[in-house]
Enzyme design. Structure first.
Site, mmCIF file in Angstrom:
data_model
loop_
_atom_site.group_PDB
_atom_site.id
_atom_site.type_symbol
_atom_site.label_atom_id
_atom_site.label_comp_id
_atom_site.label_asym_id
_atom_site.label_seq_id
_atom_site.Cartn_x
_atom_site.Cartn_y
_atom_site.Cartn_z
ATOM 1 N N HIS A 67 45.484 48.399 35.196
ATOM 2 C CA HIS A 67 45.995 47.856 36.458
ATOM 3 C C HIS A 67 44.909 47.716 37.522
ATOM 4 O O HIS A 67 45.139 47.104 38.572
ATOM 5 C CB HIS A 67 47.143 48.727 36.999
ATOM 6 C CG HIS A 67 46.698 50.024 37.585
ATOM 7 N ND1 HIS A 67 46.836 51.233 36.918
ATOM 8 C CD2 HIS A 67 46.121 50.323 38.766
ATOM 9 C CE1 HIS A 67 46.359 52.199 37.685
ATOM 10 N NE2 HIS A 67 45.922 51.674 38.818
ATOM 11 N N ASP A 111 48.472 51.279 29.894
ATOM 12 C CA ASP A 111 47.606 51.064 31.061
ATOM 13 C C ASP A 111 46.191 51.557 30.758
ATOM 14 O O ASP A 111 45.764 52.622 31.199
ATOM 15 C CB ASP A 111 48.196 51.803 32.269
ATOM 16 C CG ASP A 111 47.554 51.373 33.580
ATOM 17 O OD1 ASP A 111 46.646 50.521 33.548
ATOM 18 O OD2 ASP A 111 47.954 51.894 34.637
ATOM 19 N N GLY A 208 43.304 55.516 44.679
ATOM 20 C CA GLY A 208 41.861 55.428 44.530
ATOM 21 C C GLY A 208 41.324 56.144 43.307
ATOM 22 O O GLY A 208 40.182 55.951 42.913
ATOM 23 N N SER A 210 42.781 56.018 40.208
ATOM 24 C CA SER A 210 43.156 55.329 38.973
ATOM 25 C C SER A 210 41.959 55.123 38.058
ATOM 26 O O SER A 210 40.860 54.816 38.513
ATOM 27 C CB SER A 210 43.745 53.960 39.283
ATOM 28 O OG SER A 210 45.008 54.065 39.853
ATOM 29 N N GLY A 211 42.211 55.251 36.773
ATOM 30 C CA GLY A 211 41.176 54.972 35.792
ATOM 31 C C GLY A 211 40.285 56.144 35.452
ATOM 32 O O GLY A 211 39.573 56.116 34.446
#
Length: 259
Positions: A67, A111, A208, A210-211
């Protein structure tokens, strides 16, 4: 929490539009020793805003969340401060972005995304790869994990951390995460996801983050994915992470191959 994007002052509106209620910074954690997490990747937008985090899994490949909107973004390795000049930093353009083919932004399934860097990173004490798990066995509720990032540290005000922070979170059963006191099956927390937070709240990833990698027992086991909008660290909205299952690990290894 939510679909973990950028939170510079000028980007708050963008965040609310893109996340659609689901985004992830570190709540209740602490700053790590500089460059002590050499696998961490900072994904930064054109305006220098934090878009997402990621993990270096090969000298020219970063693993992050699907995303994350990385259009026009750059990857920074060896960062501790997102703003300060640091000699350890290495900057990269993104040569290729490859999302898992069945990623669904509505159900939040699959995701996961790979970013190929335009060149190979120079491996040293401040920049190094993290090993992928050799097993996809499910994590038992109660397992202690850690998550790191440059994301939001409070729900209000929505201020990102300049330096890398980390917090310990505890794995929560999917049955609990899906009940009426938590996500109410909206979306459904599936076997491809890990739910983790704190029994009384206060420890979480946030906008912030994410990932970034979820690390359990010194092994990367997940990717920071989403949470509840404006509810980072709350009891009813623990963080949700993409679990590195056998199918994902096979896809990663097939994709990065010998490149």
């Amino acid at each position: 929490m939510g679909a973990f994007l950028t939170l510079s002052t000028s980007a708050v509106v963008i965040l609310l539009v893109i996340c659609r209620g689901f985004c992830v910074d570190i709540i209740g954690g602490a700053e790590v020793a500089p460059h002590s997490r050499p696998f961490m990747a900072l994904i930064q937008g054109k305006q220098g805003n934090v878009i997402c985090g990621g993990a270096l899994i090969k000298a020219n490949w970063v693993l992050t969340a699907a995303h994350c909107n990385v259009e026009g973004a750059k990857v920074i390795l060896g960062a501790h401060s997102q703003k300060a000049r640091e000699r350890e930093k290495q900057f990269f353009q993104i040569a290729k972005r490859i999302s898992y083919q069945y990623y669904c932004p509505y159900s939040k399934e699959n995701d996961i995304m790979l970013l190929q860097l335009q060149r190979r990173a120079k491996i040293n004490k401040a920049v190094n790869v993290i090993a992928l798990p050799t097993s996809d066995d499910d994590l038992k509720p109660g397992t202690i994990c850690s998550v790191a990032g440059w994301g939001q540290t409070h729900n209000q005000p929505k201020t990102l951390s300049d330096t890398l922070r980390e917090v310990n979170v505890t794995v929560i059963s999917r049955q609990i995460c899906n009940d009426n006191k938590h996500y109410k099956n909206q979306p459904v927390i599936t076997d491809n996801m890990i739910c983790a937070g704190a029994k009384n709240g206060g420890k979480d990833s946030c906008n912030g983050d994410s990932g970034g990698p979820l690390i359990c027992k010194n092994m990367m086991r997940g990717i920071t994915a989403f949470g509840k909008k404006n509810k980072c660290g709350t009891v009813d909205g623990p963080g949700i992470y993409t679990r590195l299952t056998k199918q994902y690990l096979h896809w990663i290894r097939k994709t990065i191959g010998g490149a």
